[in-house]
Design a protein around this motif. Sequence first.
Motif, PDB file in Angstrom:
ATOM      1  N   ARG A   1      -4.791  -0.434  -6.078  1.00 25.54           N
ATOM      2  CA  ARG A   1      -5.360   0.413  -5.041  1.00 25.54           C
ATOM      3  C   ARG A   1      -6.109  -0.470  -4.059  1.00 25.54           C
ATOM      4  NH1 ARG A   1     -10.134   3.536  -8.444  1.00 25.54           N
ATOM      5  NH2 ARG A   1     -11.569   1.760  -8.655  1.00 25.54           N
TER       6      ARG A   1
ATOM      7  N   GLY B   1       2.710   1.278  -3.482  1.00 24.96           N
ATOM      8  CA  GLY B   1       1.850   1.206  -4.656  1.00 24.96           C
ATOM      9  C   GLY B   1       2.286   0.183  -5.670  1.00 24.96           C
TER      10      GLY B   1
ATOM     11  N   THR C   1      -9.002  -2.036  -1.874  1.00 27.90           N
ATOM     12  CA  THR C   1     -10.446  -2.203  -1.908  1.00 27.90           C
ATOM     13  C   THR C   1     -11.040  -1.560  -0.651  1.00 27.90           C
ATOM     14  OG1 THR C   1     -10.346  -4.291  -0.715  1.00 27.90           O
ATOM     15  CG2 THR C   1     -10.193  -4.403  -3.127  1.00 27.90           C
TER      16      THR C   1
ATOM     17  N   GLN D   1      -9.039  -0.795   2.830  1.00 21.78           N
ATOM     18  CA  GLN D   1      -9.028   0.486   3.543  1.00 21.78           C
ATOM     19  C   GLN D   1      -9.446   0.303   4.997  1.00 21.78           C
ATOM     20  OE1 GLN D   1     -11.571   3.056   1.243  1.00 21.78           O
ATOM     21  NE2 GLN D   1     -10.180   3.119  -0.503  1.00 21.78           N
TER      22      GLN D   1
ATOM     23  N   PHE E   1      -6.710  -5.737  -2.441  1.00 21.45           N
ATOM     24  CA  PHE E   1      -6.228  -4.842  -3.484  1.00 21.45           C
ATOM     25  C   PHE E   1      -7.009  -5.059  -4.769  1.00 21.45           C
ATOM     26  CE2 PHE E   1      -2.417  -5.346  -0.805  1.00 21.45           C
ATOM     27  CZ  PHE E   1      -2.087  -4.019  -0.592  1.00 21.45           C
TER      28      PHE E   1
ATOM     29  N   ASN F   1       0.832  -1.208   0.000  1.00 16.28           N
ATOM     30  CA  ASN F   1       0.000   0.000   0.000  1.00 16.28           C
ATOM     31  C   ASN F   1       0.864   1.254   0.000  1.00 16.28           C
ATOM     32  OD1 ASN F   1      -2.582   1.559   0.536  1.00 16.28           O
ATOM     33  ND2 ASN F   1      -1.389   2.089   2.344  1.00 16.28           N
TER      34      ASN F   1
END
Length: 301
Positions: free
Chosen positions: A56, A16, A58, A62, A48, A13
């Motif tokens: 990014r 990236g 999901t 998060q 992800f 994360n």
Amino acid sequence: MELSEIEAFIMINREGSFTRAAELLHVSQPAVSRRIELLERELATPLFERLPAGIRLTEAGQAFLPYAQRVAAAMEDGIAAVRALEEDERGTITLALVGTLASTQLTTHLQTFHKTYPHVQLKLHTARSDEVSTLVQQGDAHLGLRYFADPHPDIQSQLVLNEPLLVISAAQSRFFTETPGDPAALSYIPWVTFPIHTRSSGEPFARLLERQLTRYELDNAERLVIDSLSAQKRLIEADFGIGLLPASSIEEELRLGTVRILPIAGLQTSVPVMAIYRRQAYLSRASRLLLTMLTTTSHPQ
């Protein structure tokens, strides 16, 4: 669930990229992918999204991220606590601070600390106030120095000093024929300020300015809303408006003679500079010594 899986999740994360995370973790990319696969299997949901432009989180990712960060930070605290048993006034302190504070009297205190405890390595990271809090919450910084207290329940805030906020204008401003000394002289002059209702690190400054303007019936003035302190100073230098800025942030401009302080005592105020740390964090002896020095040798103005 393994710590290596959580570390891989956090690193992917942050960077990236699975490839970059693998490099930093010193493992192969398939090994990193396998760790995430096992973690997603245990959580029964993808963490992800794989997109053509990258990856990014999901919604599940998060939601999981702050808890994963706390686990990693707690492990770092545990390692530090064990190592501290064999250390005295030694070790490493990572301090995150707002960049402008590096030009205040705090720098003198940091120099004094370094001379007093030469075996303590002090690593500094500059950031905005909200970023300072993030670095502390994630365990990437042991201590932080920021404007205003952090309201997050996991963060402890202690007052270091109150820094003056000064009314400034361009050195040669078209708004004045002579130096104003009363708030009424500033009627209808534009103010350069931070936005409100954005939860940005500048919002408390904007609210403080609004309070001062309302107090002196200047709230009809135009606002030039800019979410960058550097950009605000450039606009003030170019005489687009005036501002209420921290004293430490304008030291260079005052030295260069591009701005001047308007001696309007009624509008001048101050802003608290706070030392922050995680409530549940283990603070090494060195970190406690620095915290004590900062909060007892700096005095509110």
